[in-house]
Write a protein that holds these residues in place. Structure first.
Motif, PDB file in Angstrom:
ATOM      1  N   VAL A   1      20.559   9.591  32.305  1.00  0.00           N
ATOM      2  CA  VAL A   1      19.780   9.734  31.071  1.00  0.00           C
ATOM      3  C   VAL A   1      19.718   8.392  30.351  1.00  0.00           C
ATOM      4  N   GLN A   2      20.865   7.719  30.265  1.00  0.00           N
ATOM      5  CA  GLN A   2      20.918   6.414  29.615  1.00  0.00           C
ATOM      6  C   GLN A   2      20.122   5.384  30.407  1.00  0.00           C
ATOM      7  N   SER A   3      20.184   5.453  31.723  1.00  0.00           N
ATOM      8  CA  SER A   3      19.445   4.513  32.571  1.00  0.00           C
ATOM      9  C   SER A   3      17.938   4.666  32.365  1.00  0.00           C
ATOM     10  N   ILE A   4      17.481   5.902  32.280  1.00  0.00           N
ATOM     11  CA  ILE A   4      16.061   6.159  32.036  1.00  0.00           C
ATOM     12  C   ILE A   4      15.646   5.599  30.690  1.00  0.00           C
ATOM     13  N   ALA A   5      16.492   5.843  29.679  1.00  0.00           N
ATOM     14  CA  ALA A   5      16.191   5.330  28.332  1.00  0.00           C
ATOM     15  C   ALA A   5      16.116   3.812  28.327  1.00  0.00           C
TER      16      ALA A   5
ATOM     17  N   ASP B   1      11.786  -1.241  28.427  1.00  0.00           N
ATOM     18  CA  ASP B   1      11.052  -2.348  29.050  1.00  0.00           C
ATOM     19  C   ASP B   1       9.691  -1.927  29.585  1.00  0.00           C
ATOM     20  N   MET B   2       9.568  -0.659  29.954  1.00  0.00           N
ATOM     21  CA  MET B   2       8.336  -0.188  30.572  1.00  0.00           C
ATOM     22  C   MET B   2       7.886   1.098  29.898  1.00  0.00           C
ATOM     23  N   SER B   3       6.639   1.451  30.100  1.00  0.00           N
ATOM     24  CA  SER B   3       6.127   2.676  29.485  1.00  0.00           C
ATOM     25  C   SER B   3       6.771   3.891  30.150  1.00  0.00           C
ATOM     26  N   PRO B   4       6.990   4.982  29.376  1.00  0.00           N
ATOM     27  CA  PRO B   4       7.563   6.208  29.950  1.00  0.00           C
ATOM     28  C   PRO B   4       6.734   6.734  31.120  1.00  0.00           C
TER      29      PRO B   4
ATOM     30  N   LEU C   1       4.749  -5.807  35.409  1.00  0.00           N
ATOM     31  CA  LEU C   1       3.876  -4.631  35.405  1.00  0.00           C
ATOM     32  C   LEU C   1       4.570  -3.558  34.571  1.00  0.00           C
ATOM     33  N   LYS C   2       4.112  -3.387  33.338  1.00  0.00           N
ATOM     34  CA  LYS C   2       4.818  -2.535  32.385  1.00  0.00           C
ATOM     35  C   LYS C   2       4.225  -1.132  32.253  1.00  0.00           C
ATOM     36  N   THR C   3       2.985  -0.964  32.618  1.00  0.00           N
ATOM     37  CA  THR C   3       2.329   0.333  32.469  1.00  0.00           C
ATOM     38  C   THR C   3       1.693   0.759  33.786  1.00  0.00           C
TER      39      THR C   3
END
Length: 243
Positions: A168-172, A177-180, A213-215
């Motif tokens: 969960v923390q890793s995803i957050a 840095d990147m879009s969800p 590449l963020k999105t």
């Protein structure tokens, strides 16, 4: 100040001080069209005069949206004495002002303490409203961020199984840095390759991040621009070689 004014400036300033729209507090509504009609000027000339009085002479403030005029030195010469009738009139007119920031410009020049206090109440309320709105926006932004994180976590749980607090923390962290949407897209590509591990998903994210590449749009545009590269539907081919 009068010595620096042109005859046209003096005429315009006299109009601003004496036209029928003026109020007890020095803030009143008036349109450029009305000013132009009363003075026999074009609206372009009025705009030019307002700009000069605002930036050069620093005598007025005009809100284009609310169409409110503030005579900055009004309080200095017109709000010296205060009785109950004056205070009552001031309170009424203050409540009708739409752009409360205009009151701050006038308040600093008011010699009468009682009237200055009435102005300060509306100015302080305006500041509090601004802070409240700003705080609400920050809360909404934080809530949206949390919702996005929950979407990614929910997607992982639905498709990969039980998720640990560490993941969960890793995803957050990745969503900072990147879009969800990009994080979820990486999960989808891992599923497409039947790779149900977080390490595989993170490898995709690291590859994208290394190329800035963020999105999802960044990813698709990059893939489409690569000559002889993979299509957007397929994950980065080299990642398979890592596992």
């Amino acid at each position: 100040m009068l010595e620096e004014m042109t005859p046209e400036d003096k005429y315009f300033y006299l109009y601003l001080l004496t036209n029928p729209n003026t109020t007890q507090i020095g803030v009143y509504q008036i349109t450029k069209k009305q000013m132009a009609f009363d003075l026999g000027y074009s609206t372009e000339s009025i705009s030019s005069l307002l700009e000069r009085f605002n930036n050069m002479h620093n005598l007025v403030k005009y809100n284009e949206t609310t169409r409110e005029m503030a005579i900055i030195n009004w309080g200095k010469y017109n709000l010296n004495k205060a009785g109950k009738p004056v205070i009552d009139c001031v309170k009424k007119e203050l409540s009708e002002v739409k752009d409360k920031t205009l009151l701050r410009e006038i308040m600093t020049h008011i010699p009468n303490e009682s009237i200055s206090i009435e102005f300060s109440r509306y100015v302080d309320d305006s500041c509090n409203d601004t802070l409240t709105i700003r705080g609400q926006k920050e809360k909404e932004k934080e809530k949206e961020k949390q919702n996005n994180n929950e979407d990614a976590v929910a997607f992982y749980q639905e498709n990969f199984g039980v998720i640990s607090p560490f993941l969960v923390q890793s995803i957050a962290t990745w969503e900072e840095d990147m879009s969800p949407e990009a994080v979820i897209e990486a999960m989808k590509r891992a599923l497409a390759q039947n790779k149900r591990t977080w390490s595989y998903i993170e490898a995709i994210l690291k590859n994208w991040n290394s190329q800035n590449l963020k999105t999802i749009n960044d990813v698709l545009s990059h893939e489409l621009s690569r000559k002889g590269g993979v299509t957007p539907e397929k994950p980065e081919s080299y990642i398979d070689n890592l596992f």
